[in-house]
Design a protein around this motif. Structure first.
Motif: not given
Lengths: 586, 235
Positions: B174-177, B214, B218-219, B221-222
């Motif tokens: 995955h690359h996005s929420f 939220e 993303w970065r 988060f990952i």
């Protein structure tokens, strides 16, 4: 038949005498004295060790020894540990279990090493050996937690279940639930290799709680740190304990519970596990440290000064396994604190890195050799060595029984003189007259092999890689090492001559492994033809050997003595050079 | 000591050995070279320096490998192509006739140990190798404040509030929420209409804190994700 004279003992007396002879070697010797001793001995032998499962067939074993209670079997060659033996090679235990199921219903102990064990085999074990007390699966593979569930459910008398280093297919953590509630006889449990984070922890807790004789418990990595205190409090009688993951946020309640739990384990002598260890929780074991005789930190990323501080608190250590984070400075502390040290293993934290990431050199090993007079067994990974250091080490420790040095760069020379390390290893074999196991590395010429052949008379196992210049080296070893049982060689320029000239020697050894050397197919065929009691197995994943020229070198060669003849369970990439093979093509 | 096999040895060796004359048997070894064209003589400065350079990842040597393979085919004829030793960089520098093709990774496929260098060396048990990778990654993650995964596995546990069974997803896919949320909803059988509104995506980060996904890019988060929990939205 032996004529009975007035001087011969009745069989029962001899049997009684034999019952005091436990060592397999002595038993073997006794059985060769005369026919009647052979007969008596075979009926009362209870324990058998088969170092190569293909050296003999189960039928033959059962025919000779009708009442065995304990069996140890080894399968794949040692280099399988380093991925040199392709999957499917062999070492299947099922044929043994199937035959023994009928013949040895009272079997109590099964110990397997490097064998392929299936769930079917384990189910058969559980069904056939109701009296099974010990099951050790060392570096085995091919089974899942379903097989373990069968063992748990079926072996009511199980005392020891040890899965060390095995590869288990983790289907479900609930296999532990299959130990019935009435089962209380567990003494030793090693599940450190299990990967599943679904191991039913509550089942484990209940199991530990109801087994008052539990002395050895090695957990798997997935057991979190905050659960350990509870477990330990249910088993304060433990002698050997392996933690799960040793990392967690520092919380004072967890910390104090843990410290108290460890403190209450008054008989704890051996600790291991410590995966992902963080320094914060190390002091909880300080209360145990002074008693510790064995400490395995080889999965712990702890560094100095925490690591050295811990080591300095363990003056009774006899066995130490650690990563090279300990560095020379830590080993110096070890040398001054742990005068009872017998075994040291230092593993590389970054074996494939090009640059050293820690300051661990030959100096650390020299320090330990100097400070620890009882040192007998060494496994040491490092990046530099000198002949002078090896000579000093040899002089400091003439009692070495096992010396394994692994230089991460396999052909590196003496870093001070740029000479080969022949003289250094020569000193090891010359001074250490009781050396049984030796692993070489570094830049080595034929000379070191001459020294080995000349001095290493008690050597039983030799591991060689990237060494030597010619067949003379191999010849020195095969002709000089009288006690040699296992020889494993990779990437050395050894060819046909030494092998063919010492063919008879091969029948006195358990096995010979040669990979990426220069042994020709023709020589293998010749050996296969002339030596019927040797199995000459050529392993080649590219295609059948008959498609190539006689002078082509074989990829991998495994030679072992056998009274069972060639095996029939070979995968497509293994060919036996026996008489039939050779004659097919001539 | 193993089973006594009762073998008797022949009294004389099958192949009487007198003086080992290395020049008169079988195929010749080239002067000063082992069968793989590697200099096995004493002055191994070139050996040791090139040895260390060759221990680096196999993928990087992919290009040079093609070149070496051809060299051996022409000159030695005796070395099967799959031997990893072929890809040592210890080569004489007089064969620069082929351009180095850095995109050719076919030769790295023959490294049976995940491109970590020579097969079987150093002799570290496969079991330890796996552990060690994770150990090194833990260390790296601790040292780096951003990025770095705590373990080499890209699977993270996902729990849903009210649901006893935990699942696992491969976060590297995955690359996005958006894509992550879609997959999670499918996994836990949450219908699209209500899903977005009634569940919030939370995660446990490396520091041990539960955070709202939220709230972070993303970065981030990952980079610090340890596990995921879907909680029922209260608002």
């Amino acid at each position: 038949m032996q004529k009975k004279t007035a001087y011969s003992f009745p069989d029962e007396i001899l049997e009684h005498v034999f019952s005091f002879i436990q060592s397999v070697k002595d038993r073997n010797a006794a059985s060769l004295v005369c026919k009647s001793w052979y007969e008596i001995e075979r009926w009362c032998r209870r324990k058998i060790f088969v170092g190569n499962c293909y050296a003999v067939s189960p039928t033959m074993v059962i025919r000779r020894f009708p009442d065995i209670r304990s069996i140890e079997l080894k399968g794949k060659p040692h280099f399988a540990d380093f991925n040199l033996v392709p999957d499917g090679w062999g070492g299947y235990v099922l044929p043994w279990i199937s035959k023994m199921a009928g013949a040895y219903p009272w079997l109590e102990e099964i110990r397997l090493k490097r064998m392929v064990v299936t769930d079917e085999s384990l189910e058969l074990v559980a069904k056939s050996f109701t009296n099974l007390q010990v099951l050790v699966l060392f570096s085995c593979e091919g089974f899942s937690t379903d097989g373990l569930a069968a063992i748990a459910a079926g072996c009511k008398n199980l005392r020891e279940l040890d899965l060390r280093d095995s590869e288990v297919d983790d289907l479900s953590g609930h296999w532990l639930n299959h130990f019935p509630d009435t089962y209380t006889s567990l003494v030793s449990l090693n599940i450190s290799c299990l990967g599943s984070d679904d191991v039913s922890f509550s089942a484990l807790e209940r199991l530990v709680g109801r087994c008052p004789n539990l002395r050895r418990l090695l957990l798997n990595r997935e057991v979190p740190l905050d659960k350990i205190a509870n477990l330990l409090s249910r088993a304060p009688q433990l002698i050997e304990f392996g933690t799960g993951t040793y990392a967690a946020e520092l919380r004072s309640d967890v910390y104090s519970n843990l410290a108290e739990a460890f403190c209450n384990c008054k008989e704890l002598k051996s600790l291991s596990g410590f995966w992902d260890a963080v320094p914060a929780y190390l002091p909880v074991i300080y209360s145990v440290c002074s008693r510790l005789t064995s400490l395995n930190l080889s999965y712990a990323p702890i560094q100095n000064p925490d690591l050295t501080k811990l080591v300095s608190q363990c003056p009774s250590l006899q066995r130490m396994l650690v990563l090279d984070y300990i560095e020379d400075s830590g080993l110096e502390v070890l040398a001054s604190s742990c005068k009872d040290l017998q075994e040291l293993r230092v593993f590389p934290s970054d074996p494939f890195g090009e640059e050293p990431n820690v300051s661990l050199t030959e100096k650390g090993l020299v320090a330990v050799s100097s400070g620890c007079p009882k040192l007998q067994s060494v496994l040491y990974f490092c990046r530099q060595m000198s002949n002078a250091a090896l000579v000093t080490i040899a002089q400091n420790c003439p009692n070495f029984t096992r010396f394994r040095l692994c230089l991460l760069d396999p052909k590196i020379a003496d870093y001070r003189t740029l000479q080969p390390l022949d003289v250094g290893f020569g000193a090891i074999v010359e001074h250490c007259k009781d050396l049984r196991r030796l692993s070489l590395s570094g830049l080595l010429t034929d000379c070191v092999f001459e020294y080995i052949g000349m001095h290493a008379k008690k050597l039983e196992m030799l591991s060689v890689a990237f060494a030597g210049e010619s067949d003379l080296a191999l010849h020195h070893v095969l002709s000089g090492c009288e006690s040699l049982r296992k020889l494993e060689i990779m990437n050395c320029p050894f060819g046909d001559k030494a092998l063919l000239a010492n063919a008879a020697k091969l029948e006195t050894m358990r096995s010979l492994w040669m990979s990426s050397c220069s042994v020709s197919l023709g020589a293998c065929k010749m050996l296969g033809q002339k030596m019927p009691r040797l199995n000459i197995e050529v392993m080649d994943e590219k295609g059948p050997p008959d498609s190539r020229a006689e002078s082509d070198p074989v990829d991998k060669l495994y030679i072992y003595r056998s009274v069972a003849g060639p095996r029939f369970d070979m995968p497509p990439f293994v060919w036996t050079m026996d008489e039939d093979f050779a004659s097919e093509l001539s | 000591m193993e089973l006594q096999l009762g073998l008797s040895l022949p009294s004389t060796p099958i192949f009487p050995f007198k003086m080992l004359d290395l020049n008169s048997y079988g195929y010749e070894l080239r002067e000063g070279l082992g069968p793989f064209g590697i200099n096995v003589n004493n002055n191994c400065d070139s050996c040791s320096s090139s040895c260390s350079s060759s221990s680096s990842g196999g993928a990087d040597d992919g290009g040079g490998g093609t070149k070496k393979r051809r060299l051996f085919d022409e000159e030695n004829r005796i070395v099967p192509k799959t031997l990893p030793l072929l890809f040592w960089t210890n080569q004489r520098p007089n064969d620069e006739d082929e351009p180095k093709d850095v995109d050719d990774h076919s030769s790295s496929a023959i490294f049976k140990n995940d491109g970590e260098g020579l097969v079987g060396w150093p002799p570290v048990k496969a079991w330890r190798k796996k552990v060690r990778r994770r150990v090194a990654n833990v260390r790296a993650a601790v040292e780096n404040s951003c990025g770095g995964r705590a373990s080499s596995s890209t699977y993270v546990k996902v729990k849903m509030e009210g649901n006893a069974i935990a699942r696992k997803i491969d976060i590297s896919l995955h690359h996005s929420f958006e894509s992550l949320t879609t997959t999670l909803m499918r996994m836990f059988d949450i219908s699209d209409e209500n899903g977005q509104k009634s569940f919030k995506l939370t995660y446990l980060d490396r520091e041990g804190d539960w955070l709202l996904a939220e709230d972070v890019p993303w970065r981030t988060f990952i980079g610090s994700l340890k596990c995921i929990k879907l909680i029922r939205s209260r608002c």
